[in-house]
Scaffold this active site. Sequence first.
Site, mmCIF file in Angstrom:
data_model
loop_
_atom_site.group_PDB
_atom_site.id
_atom_site.type_symbol
_atom_site.label_atom_id
_atom_site.label_comp_id
_atom_site.label_asym_id
_atom_site.label_seq_id
_atom_site.Cartn_x
_atom_site.Cartn_y
_atom_site.Cartn_z
ATOM 1 N N ASN A 48 -29.663 112.766 49.098
ATOM 2 C CA ASN A 48 -28.787 113.270 50.153
ATOM 3 C C ASN A 48 -27.337 113.305 49.688
ATOM 4 O O ASN A 48 -26.561 114.169 50.101
ATOM 5 C CB ASN A 48 -28.885 112.381 51.395
ATOM 6 N N ASP A 69 -34.854 116.747 62.356
ATOM 7 C CA ASP A 69 -34.724 115.745 61.311
ATOM 8 C C ASP A 69 -35.324 114.411 61.757
ATOM 9 O O ASP A 69 -34.998 113.890 62.821
ATOM 10 C CB ASP A 69 -33.242 115.562 60.984
ATOM 11 N N ASP A 100 -33.517 111.740 63.944
ATOM 12 C CA ASP A 100 -33.162 110.909 62.792
ATOM 13 C C ASP A 100 -32.075 109.897 63.143
ATOM 14 O O ASP A 100 -32.200 108.704 62.833
ATOM 15 C CB ASP A 100 -32.706 111.800 61.640
ATOM 16 N N THR A 123 -33.445 113.797 53.677
ATOM 17 C CA THR A 123 -33.155 115.051 54.373
ATOM 18 C C THR A 123 -32.946 116.229 53.429
ATOM 19 O O THR A 123 -33.632 117.243 53.527
ATOM 20 C CB THR A 123 -31.920 114.867 55.277
ATOM 21 N N HIS A 174 -35.829 105.635 56.094
ATOM 22 C CA HIS A 174 -36.819 106.408 55.341
ATOM 23 C C HIS A 174 -36.438 106.339 53.876
ATOM 24 O O HIS A 174 -35.677 105.476 53.476
ATOM 25 C CB HIS A 174 -36.892 107.847 55.863
ATOM 26 N N ASP A 207 -38.597 116.774 58.148
ATOM 27 C CA ASP A 207 -38.346 116.515 56.731
ATOM 28 C C ASP A 207 -38.915 115.184 56.249
ATOM 29 O O ASP A 207 -39.163 115.012 55.055
ATOM 30 C CB ASP A 207 -36.843 116.568 56.431
ATOM 31 N N HIS A 208 -39.121 114.257 57.163
ATOM 32 C CA HIS A 208 -39.642 112.936 56.812
ATOM 33 C C HIS A 208 -39.873 112.176 58.111
ATOM 34 O O HIS A 208 -39.511 112.637 59.199
ATOM 35 C CB HIS A 208 -38.664 112.152 55.915
ATOM 36 N N HIS A 253 -32.427 105.808 63.042
ATOM 37 C CA HIS A 253 -31.624 104.907 62.224
ATOM 38 C C HIS A 253 -30.922 103.844 63.076
ATOM 39 O O HIS A 253 -30.937 102.659 62.751
ATOM 40 C CB HIS A 253 -30.565 105.691 61.448
#
Length: 438
Positions: free
Chosen positions: A96, A39, A199, A75, A352, A246-247, A203
């Site tokens: 999400n 992720d 991820d 996600t 994101h 996913d991103h 963050h």
Amino acid sequence: MKMKTSLRLFLLVAVATCAAGKPLSKAADRNKLLLVSFDGFRWDYDQDVDTPHLDQLARDGVKAKYITPPMLTMTSPSHFTTITGRWVEDHEVVHNMMFDPKTNLKLPHKQTLKQSKWWDNGVLPLWITAQNQGLKTASFYFPGGAANYSGQAVDRVRVTDAGHPDDNETEWRQNIDTVMSWFADEDFDLVTLYYGEPDNVGHAHGPDTPDRKRIIRQIDRTVGYLRDAIGRHRLNDSLNVIITSDHGMTTVKKRPQVDEIVLNKYLNLLKLVSFEILDYGGFGILTPRPGREQEVFDALSGAPNLTVYRKHQLPESFRLAKSQRLPPIVVVADLGFNLNSRFIVYVNKGDHGYHNGEMDMKMIFRAFGPDFKKNFVSGPFDSIHIYPLMCKVLQIEPAPHNGSLEQTQDLLLHSGGGSQRGRLSAALLLLLITSTLL
């Protein structure tokens, strides 16, 4: 003489069948597939870190320059596009958070994972399509894997709980060992394996930090452990692996350099809006009160560093306008600006949810195994095209989807499908026929 002629005829048919890409025993010839998602792994995260295992993987398999996620760059929507091959407006996992504008329900991401009514909207994910064609499938923490689809469940499911740590390297390795035993000892055909990093680190600390580089090195060690585990379980000749994400992630712009986008400065949310999710990265949604849609749209049009859309006027490239679930007003912040509704303290240093055309939102793609080329670099493509690639590798008929195998078939040996064993069998049959005819 008659028996010999019959044998020749049988062998000719067998060779022709193999040459046409239709193995004599399709089940015996099919290779297995492991889909791994990290992720938030941005496309360039391995370029400023020493990653020997990912580097070796690129030499031993295929690599795309980058992958474009769907719009939305979140996600759940992005993972479900990968596993269904459908745009977000078709599969309807539009956030999400699970939400209901009529009741103001808002459930955080991990609480939605077991909510079938959020995921089951008439689109079949790959697990179910594969099972309906006789394959065994499993989902290990992968978004969408714990739901039922028209009453059908994935054969085996592990689902993560809220608060469960995502960065335990020992547990990462244990999860790989578990998945390898499913393939080797229980003959599973398809397993999807999800990791919540990088991820969380992106963050909490931002993408341009030593903390992000540390977690990328941990991921690289995990990739090395995965490859060793494949060898230990004697799966090198039968297991294909796709590693993706996913991103991406971008640094959040903060004071004193910039002012946050506090939307309550531009419209009275309590008076004009009946439902909103506006404190979730770069993407926001609103349901205006009856008769106030134009007023809400006009007010937000004057806010800086964002673009406001009516749902039915969203750009076609977003593939969101046909959604029944998405509220009437959609807000997309400029890259790095976070949406804030009412002066809520925003702690994320990276985020994101921004426009999927931004390079910071792009993601990785790697693949290796008996059906993939070696040392091959492809151009970029959209993540929606991963689905038909997976169906080709698994030799199954795909469900209706929006992807195209033409975008990814160059990654495959012999246009994919059919294992090394199957190709070897064809060669042996050809030798046998030659010797028989002499």
